[in-house]
Design a protein around this motif. Structure first.
Motif, PDB file in Angstrom:
ATOM      1  N   UNK A 240       0.824  -1.210   0.000  1.00  0.00           N
ATOM      2  CA  UNK A 240       0.000   0.000   0.000  1.00  0.00           C
ATOM      3  C   UNK A 240       0.855   1.255   0.000  1.00  0.00           C
ATOM      4  N   UNK A 241       0.280   2.406  -0.375  1.00  0.00           N
ATOM      5  CA  UNK A 241       1.021   3.676  -0.260  1.00  0.00           C
ATOM      6  C   UNK A 241       1.199   4.061   1.199  1.00  0.00           C
ATOM      7  N   UNK A 242       2.179   4.900   1.466  1.00  0.00           N
ATOM      8  CA  UNK A 242       2.417   5.347   2.837  1.00  0.00           C
ATOM      9  C   UNK A 242       1.289   6.290   3.269  1.00  0.00           C
ATOM     10  N   UNK A 243       0.827   6.206   4.519  1.00  0.00           N
ATOM     11  CA  UNK A 243      -0.249   7.101   4.973  1.00  0.00           C
ATOM     12  C   UNK A 243       0.075   8.578   4.790  1.00  0.00           C
ATOM     13  N   UNK A 244       1.343   8.964   4.992  1.00  0.00           N
ATOM     14  CA  UNK A 244       1.706  10.371   4.811  1.00  0.00           C
ATOM     15  C   UNK A 244       1.453  10.831   3.385  1.00  0.00           C
ATOM     16  N   UNK A 245       1.620   9.926   2.421  1.00  0.00           N
ATOM     17  CA  UNK A 245       1.365  10.287   1.024  1.00  0.00           C
ATOM     18  C   UNK A 245      -0.126  10.566   0.812  1.00  0.00           C
ATOM     19  N   UNK A 246      -0.980   9.750   1.403  1.00  0.00           N
ATOM     20  CA  UNK A 246      -2.423   9.973   1.280  1.00  0.00           C
ATOM     21  C   UNK A 246      -2.840  11.258   1.983  1.00  0.00           C
ATOM     22  N   UNK A 247      -2.220  11.543   3.124  1.00  0.00           N
ATOM     23  CA  UNK A 247      -2.539  12.768   3.866  1.00  0.00           C
ATOM     24  C   UNK A 247      -2.201  13.994   3.036  1.00  0.00           C
ATOM     25  N   UNK A 248      -1.003  13.996   2.441  1.00  0.00           N
ATOM     26  CA  UNK A 248      -0.570  15.157   1.663  1.00  0.00           C
ATOM     27  C   UNK A 248      -1.354  15.287   0.365  1.00  0.00           C
ATOM     28  N   UNK A 249      -1.705  14.175  -0.275  1.00  0.00           N
ATOM     29  CA  UNK A 249      -2.369  14.230  -1.584  1.00  0.00           C
ATOM     30  C   UNK A 249      -3.851  14.528  -1.484  1.00  0.00           C
ATOM     31  N   UNK A 250      -4.528  13.931  -0.489  1.00  0.00           N
ATOM     32  CA  UNK A 250      -5.979  14.047  -0.423  1.00  0.00           C
ATOM     33  C   UNK A 250      -6.473  14.918   0.731  1.00  0.00           C
ATOM     34  N   UNK A 251      -5.580  15.387   1.593  1.00  0.00           N
ATOM     35  CA  UNK A 251      -6.000  16.260   2.677  1.00  0.00           C
ATOM     36  C   UNK A 251      -6.820  15.572   3.743  1.00  0.00           C
ATOM     37  N   UNK A 253      -7.127  12.889   7.272  1.00  0.00           N
ATOM     38  CA  UNK A 253      -6.418  12.742   8.541  1.00  0.00           C
ATOM     39  C   UNK A 253      -5.632  11.434   8.563  1.00  0.00           C
ATOM     40  N   UNK A 254      -4.708  11.316   9.517  1.00  0.00           N
ATOM     41  CA  UNK A 254      -3.943  10.084   9.664  1.00  0.00           C
ATOM     42  C   UNK A 254      -4.852   8.898   9.959  1.00  0.00           C
ATOM     43  N   UNK A 255      -5.821   9.135  10.838  1.00  0.00           N
ATOM     44  CA  UNK A 255      -6.729   8.038  11.202  1.00  0.00           C
ATOM     45  C   UNK A 255      -7.491   7.529   9.981  1.00  0.00           C
ATOM     46  N   UNK A 256      -7.969   8.456   9.129  1.00  0.00           N
ATOM     47  CA  UNK A 256      -8.718   8.064   7.942  1.00  0.00           C
ATOM     48  C   UNK A 256      -7.814   7.329   6.958  1.00  0.00           C
ATOM     49  N   UNK A 257      -6.565   7.792   6.789  1.00  0.00           N
ATOM     50  CA  UNK A 257      -5.636   7.142   5.871  1.00  0.00           C
ATOM     51  C   UNK A 257      -5.338   5.708   6.319  1.00  0.00           C
ATOM     52  N   UNK A 258      -5.052   5.545   7.595  1.00  0.00           N
ATOM     53  CA  UNK A 258      -4.773   4.198   8.122  1.00  0.00           C
ATOM     54  C   UNK A 258      -6.008   3.310   8.006  1.00  0.00           C
ATOM     55  N   UNK A 259      -7.173   3.891   8.252  1.00  0.00           N
ATOM     56  CA  UNK A 259      -8.428   3.121   8.161  1.00  0.00           C
ATOM     57  C   UNK A 259      -8.646   2.595   6.743  1.00  0.00           C
ATOM     58  N   UNK A 260      -8.437   3.435   5.734  1.00  0.00           N
ATOM     59  CA  UNK A 260      -8.650   3.014   4.351  1.00  0.00           C
ATOM     60  C   UNK A 260      -7.610   1.980   3.923  1.00  0.00           C
ATOM     61  N   UNK A 261      -6.352   2.172   4.347  1.00  0.00           N
ATOM     62  CA  UNK A 261      -5.312   1.205   3.985  1.00  0.00           C
ATOM     63  C   UNK A 261      -5.589  -0.147   4.630  1.00  0.00           C
ATOM     64  N   UNK A 262      -5.905  -0.157   5.919  1.00  0.00           N
ATOM     65  CA  UNK A 262      -6.166  -1.413   6.621  1.00  0.00           C
ATOM     66  C   UNK A 262      -7.396  -2.120   6.079  1.00  0.00           C
TER      67      UNK A 262
END
Length: 291
Positions: A240-251, A253-262
């Motif tokens: 999967x992509x790194x959560x920080x990449x999703x945070x920076x690209x889509x604006x 939160x960390x919790x939402x990024x980790x939730x979608x990846x998991x």
């Protein structure tokens, strides 16, 4: 080794589901520790500079402005350098000069505060500004290293072998959306996709307010686009992509990024592992029986 060089190599193993959350937890602990140390150093430096101003004859009501002005130069220069780094630009020379000048000024003010107490007192007073500058720059350095969204590559005229780094760029492309929206949800999806490409992603609140959607509907639209990138990256890279990449690209939160990846890692079936020893034993028995 891959027996057939024309076939793609096996994808790398998928990291454990807890690895993503563990990495973010380590980063948060590091930021918290550095922030606490910088805060303590800033307080001690403030007291020293305030005492120096009072000793020099400044009124108590204005003596507090000396440390604010001196340490404020450090903060100002670091924030400008952080902004330039996040935009991919070179740090302005004036910001670097402000950072150096602020560090020298706060060190001089602290040493001057302890000068009357002798060499030992001056050395003790010098500890706080040194720790402050080092801790603050470490904190800014961690923030500067947050990944930025990469620019999508231009389409190629003919299919050619693709390098590994191109897979990540292709995975970042937003899936095509209809050019003419027929529903409010499609219009919201188009607008959000355009804001992502412009590197100014709309938040759930702005998206829902602009198109009169519920927060749940706006969250679902954003989650769909993020999920498309996660699925594409998993399919092309095997991880999967790194959560920080999703945070920076889509604006998000960390919790939402980790939730979608998991969520995607949970849906990903485990690869069957062939027992090579058993297979070899079976083959050997078969050959022996045939003989």
């Amino acid at each position: 080794m891959n027996p057939n060089p024309t076939e793609p190599a096996d994808p790398p193993p998928v990291p454990p589901r807890g690895a993503v959350a563990a990495g973010l937890a380590t980063r948060r602990v590091a930021i918290a520790v550095v922030s606490v140390i910088a805060t303590v150093a800033a307080y001690v430096s403030f007291r020293h500079q305030h005492g120096l101003a009072v000793t020099a004859g400044e009124p108590t009501t204005t003596a507090w402005t000396l440390p604010v002005l001196i340490d404020g130069v450090i903060i100002m220069g670091s924030l400008v350098m952080l902004d330039a780094s996040r935009r991919g630009d070179k740090a302005p020379w004036l910001a670097r000069l402000a950072l150096i000048a602020g560090a020298v000024a706060t060190l001089a003010a602290n040493v001057a505060h302890g000068w009357s107490g002798g060499l030992a007192s001056s050395l003790i007073s010098a500890v706080a500004p040194i720790v402050l500058v080092v801790a603050y720059e470490l904190l800014m350095g961690m923030l500067r290293r947050t990944p930025r969204p990469a620019t999508a590559p231009a389409p190629e005229a003919a299919p050619e072998p693709v390098e590994d780094h191109t897979d990540q760029e292709r995975a970042e492309q937003v899936e095509p959306t209809p050019t003419v929206a027929t529903t409010v949800e499609e219009a919201a999806r188009l607008a959000y996709g355009a804001s992502v490409l412009a590197r100014e992603p709309l938040s759930e609140r702005k998206l829902s307010d602009r198109f009169k959607l519920t927060r749940t509907a706006a969250r679902s639209i954003i989650g769909e686009l993020v999920d498309e990138l996660v699925v594409t990256t998993l399919r092309m890279q095997g991880k999967p992509p790194h959560p920080d990449h999703l945070i920076a690209r889509f604006g998000i939160t960390e919790r939402r990024a980790v939730e979608l990846i998991n969520a995607r890692l949970a849906d990903r079936p485990a690869e069957p592992v062939e027992d090579t020893d058993q297979a070899a034993l079976t083959t050997g028995n078969t050959v022996g029986g045939a003989a």
